[in-house]
Every structure is written in structure tokens, then in C-alpha cells.
Motif scaffolding. Structure first.
Motif, PDB file in Angstrom:
ATOM      1  N   ALA A   5       0.929  -1.166  -0.047  1.00 14.17           N
ATOM      2  CA  ALA A   5       0.080  -0.032  -0.093  1.00 14.17           C
ATOM      3  C   ALA A   5       1.030   1.316  -0.018  1.00 14.17           C
ATOM      4  O   ALA A   5       0.424   2.281  -0.239  1.00 14.17           O
ATOM      5  CB  ALA A   5      -0.836   0.013   1.375  1.00 14.17           C
ATOM      6  N   GLY A   6       2.240   1.275   0.261  1.00 15.13           N
ATOM      7  CA  GLY A   6       3.054   2.281   0.349  1.00 15.13           C
ATOM      8  C   GLY A   6       2.987   3.037  -1.205  1.00 15.13           C
ATOM      9  O   GLY A   6       3.310   4.148  -1.029  1.00 15.13           O
ATOM     10  N   VAL A   7       2.876   2.320  -2.375  1.00 18.08           N
ATOM     11  CA  VAL A   7       2.753   2.981  -3.533  1.00 18.08           C
ATOM     12  C   VAL A   7       1.809   4.108  -3.592  1.00 18.08           C
ATOM     13  O   VAL A   7       1.851   4.908  -4.641  1.00 18.08           O
ATOM     14  CB  VAL A   7       2.579   2.043  -4.648  1.00 18.08           C
ATOM     15  CG1 VAL A   7       3.846   1.049  -4.690  1.00 18.08           C
ATOM     16  CG2 VAL A   7       1.308   1.270  -4.727  1.00 18.08           C
ATOM     17  N   LYS A   8       0.768   3.959  -2.880  1.00 19.92           N
ATOM     18  CA  LYS A   8      -0.174   4.872  -2.968  1.00 19.92           C
ATOM     19  C   LYS A   8       0.169   6.201  -2.615  1.00 19.92           C
ATOM     20  O   LYS A   8      -0.614   7.210  -2.958  1.00 19.92           O
ATOM     21  CB  LYS A   8      -1.640   4.535  -2.025  1.00 19.92           C
ATOM     22  CG  LYS A   8      -2.261   3.128  -2.451  1.00 19.92           C
ATOM     23  CD  LYS A   8      -3.504   2.756  -1.446  1.00 19.92           C
ATOM     24  CE  LYS A   8      -4.220   1.489  -1.848  1.00 19.92           C
ATOM     25  NZ  LYS A   8      -5.317   1.340  -0.699  1.00 19.92           N
TER      26      LYS A   8
ATOM     27  N   ASN B 239       0.300  -2.420 -10.330  1.00 18.46           N
ATOM     28  CA  ASN B 239      -0.391  -3.114 -11.303  1.00 18.46           C
ATOM     29  C   ASN B 239      -1.669  -3.566 -10.344  1.00 18.46           C
ATOM     30  O   ASN B 239      -2.894  -3.530 -10.688  1.00 18.46           O
ATOM     31  CB  ASN B 239       0.104  -4.210 -11.697  1.00 18.46           C
ATOM     32  CG  ASN B 239       1.049  -4.015 -12.971  1.00 18.46           C
ATOM     33  OD1 ASN B 239       0.907  -2.556 -13.722  1.00 18.46           O
ATOM     34  ND2 ASN B 239       1.911  -4.834 -13.307  1.00 18.46           N
ATOM     35  N   TYR B 240      -1.496  -4.133  -8.972  1.00 16.22           N
ATOM     36  CA  TYR B 240      -2.363  -4.520  -8.122  1.00 16.22           C
ATOM     37  C   TYR B 240      -3.288  -3.509  -7.825  1.00 16.22           C
ATOM     38  O   TYR B 240      -4.658  -3.716  -7.919  1.00 16.22           O
ATOM     39  CB  TYR B 240      -1.713  -5.079  -7.018  1.00 16.22           C
ATOM     40  CG  TYR B 240      -2.739  -5.550  -5.975  1.00 16.22           C
ATOM     41  CD1 TYR B 240      -3.176  -6.993  -5.938  1.00 16.22           C
ATOM     42  CD2 TYR B 240      -3.255  -4.930  -4.878  1.00 16.22           C
ATOM     43  CE1 TYR B 240      -4.239  -7.429  -5.219  1.00 16.22           C
ATOM     44  CE2 TYR B 240      -4.108  -5.494  -3.901  1.00 16.22           C
ATOM     45  CZ  TYR B 240      -4.554  -6.605  -4.255  1.00 16.22           C
ATOM     46  OH  TYR B 240      -5.606  -7.176  -3.152  1.00 16.22           O
ATOM     47  N   TYR B 241      -3.004  -2.305  -7.403  1.00 11.17           N
ATOM     48  CA  TYR B 241      -3.789  -1.209  -7.205  1.00 11.17           C
ATOM     49  C   TYR B 241      -4.313  -0.544  -8.446  1.00 11.17           C
ATOM     50  O   TYR B 241      -4.949   0.732  -8.301  1.00 11.17           O
ATOM     51  CB  TYR B 241      -3.170  -0.203  -6.309  1.00 11.17           C
ATOM     52  CG  TYR B 241      -2.923  -0.840  -4.925  1.00 11.17           C
ATOM     53  CD1 TYR B 241      -4.082  -1.032  -4.186  1.00 11.17           C
ATOM     54  CD2 TYR B 241      -1.570  -1.086  -4.421  1.00 11.17           C
ATOM     55  CE1 TYR B 241      -3.788  -1.557  -2.616  1.00 11.17           C
ATOM     56  CE2 TYR B 241      -1.375  -1.624  -3.168  1.00 11.17           C
ATOM     57  CZ  TYR B 241      -2.694  -1.935  -2.268  1.00 11.17           C
ATOM     58  OH  TYR B 241      -2.408  -2.541  -1.093  1.00 11.17           O
ATOM     59  N   ASN B 242      -3.964  -0.868  -9.641  1.00  7.04           N
ATOM     60  CA  ASN B 242      -4.382  -0.200 -10.917  1.00  7.04           C
ATOM     61  C   ASN B 242      -3.959   1.334 -11.033  1.00  7.04           C
ATOM     62  O   ASN B 242      -4.814   2.062 -11.510  1.00  7.04           O
ATOM     63  CB  ASN B 242      -5.861  -0.429 -11.090  1.00  7.04           C
ATOM     64  CG  ASN B 242      -6.169  -0.161 -12.720  1.00  7.04           C
ATOM     65  OD1 ASN B 242      -5.631  -0.307 -13.379  1.00  7.04           O
ATOM     66  ND2 ASN B 242      -7.491   0.332 -12.801  1.00  7.04           N
ATOM     67  N   MET B 243      -2.432   1.470 -10.593  1.00  7.81           N
ATOM     68  CA  MET B 243      -1.942   2.799 -10.660  1.00  7.81           C
ATOM     69  C   MET B 243      -1.050   3.020 -11.686  1.00  7.81           C
ATOM     70  O   MET B 243      -0.509   3.952 -11.567  1.00  7.81           O
ATOM     71  CB  MET B 243      -1.503   3.058  -9.164  1.00  7.81           C
ATOM     72  CG  MET B 243      -2.294   3.134  -8.108  1.00  7.81           C
ATOM     73  SD  MET B 243      -1.428   3.496  -6.382  1.00  7.81           S
ATOM     74  CE  MET B 243      -0.271   4.527  -7.090  1.00  7.81           C
TER      75      MET B 243
END
Length: 115
Positions: free
Chosen positions: A50-53, A83-87
Motif C-alpha cells: 500500500a506504500g505505492v499509494k 498493477n495490483y492497485y491499478n495505478m
């Protein structure tokens, strides 16, 4: 700044700590700003899970992260996580990297700090 020349900081949460998201983001914003103001910048900050957010265009800390990046700090986002968070197309700061990149950076760092 020489002492932090090869330090790697890792963010694996959307903010700092666990619990209230607003507080976690406030703490992360304070941390990044104080890091910037104190001029003890690491060489690299990696973001995974979740850090990529935190690197998202709507992130409340993206402005200070852009300042940190402008000082020469590499901000690396896990591609699998993006990719997982579609970002994939919403990264406002930093660059995508592989898990192998993260492993290599960890191995080459003289100090690794996980937040």
C-alpha cells in the motif's frame, strides 16, 4: 549528508503505522517534510504494497515527495503493487521498478530503514 549517502528507506503502508488513516498520512507528511528540512536525505526510498499509494497523483504527500525527488533521491515504486492497485498511469512522482530492483537496492545499501 554523507552519513546517509547509501541509506534506503522503505514504505510499505499508506502512511506511517497502523490505525487511523488520516493520522497515518499526517505522520508520513510530517516525516517527509522533516526529512527534507533537516537535509538528512536517503539515497533511495522504495514503496511497495500500500506504500505505492503515497506516490499517487491524489496523495496528500506527493508535493513533498516531489521536492525530495528533486534533491536527487530515487523514489522507486513496486510495479507489481502498481498493477495490483491499478495505478500504472497515476504515478505522480517516482519511477516503477521490479522486486529484483528492490532486492538489489537493499543488498547494496549500507542501512535499510523500514517505516
Amino acid at each position: 549528508m554523507e552519513q546517509n549517502k547509501n541509506t534506503l528507506i522503505q514504505f510499505n503502508n499508506y502512511g506511517m503505522g497502523h490505525g487511523d488513516e488520516a493520522l497515518a498520512l499526517k505522520l508520513a507528511g510530517n516525516y517527509f517534510q522533516l526529512l527534507m528540512d533537516d537535509d538528512r536525505l536517503p539515497k533511495i526510498i522504495t514503496f511497495y504494497n500500500a506504500g505505492v499509494k503515497l506516490l499517487h497523483e491524489d496523495s496528500p504527500v506527493v508535493k513533498v515527495l516531489k521536492e525530495i525527488e528533486s534533491k536527487g533521491v530515487v523514489l522507486l515504486a513496486c510495479k507489481t503493487c502498481l498493477n495490483y492497485y491499478n495505478m500504472q498511469d497515476q504515478l505522480a512522482v517516482g519511477v516503477p521498478g521490479t522486486m529484483m530492483d528492490i532486492i538489489t537496492l537493499q543488498a547494496n545499501a549500507t542501512k535499510v530503514i523500514t517505516i
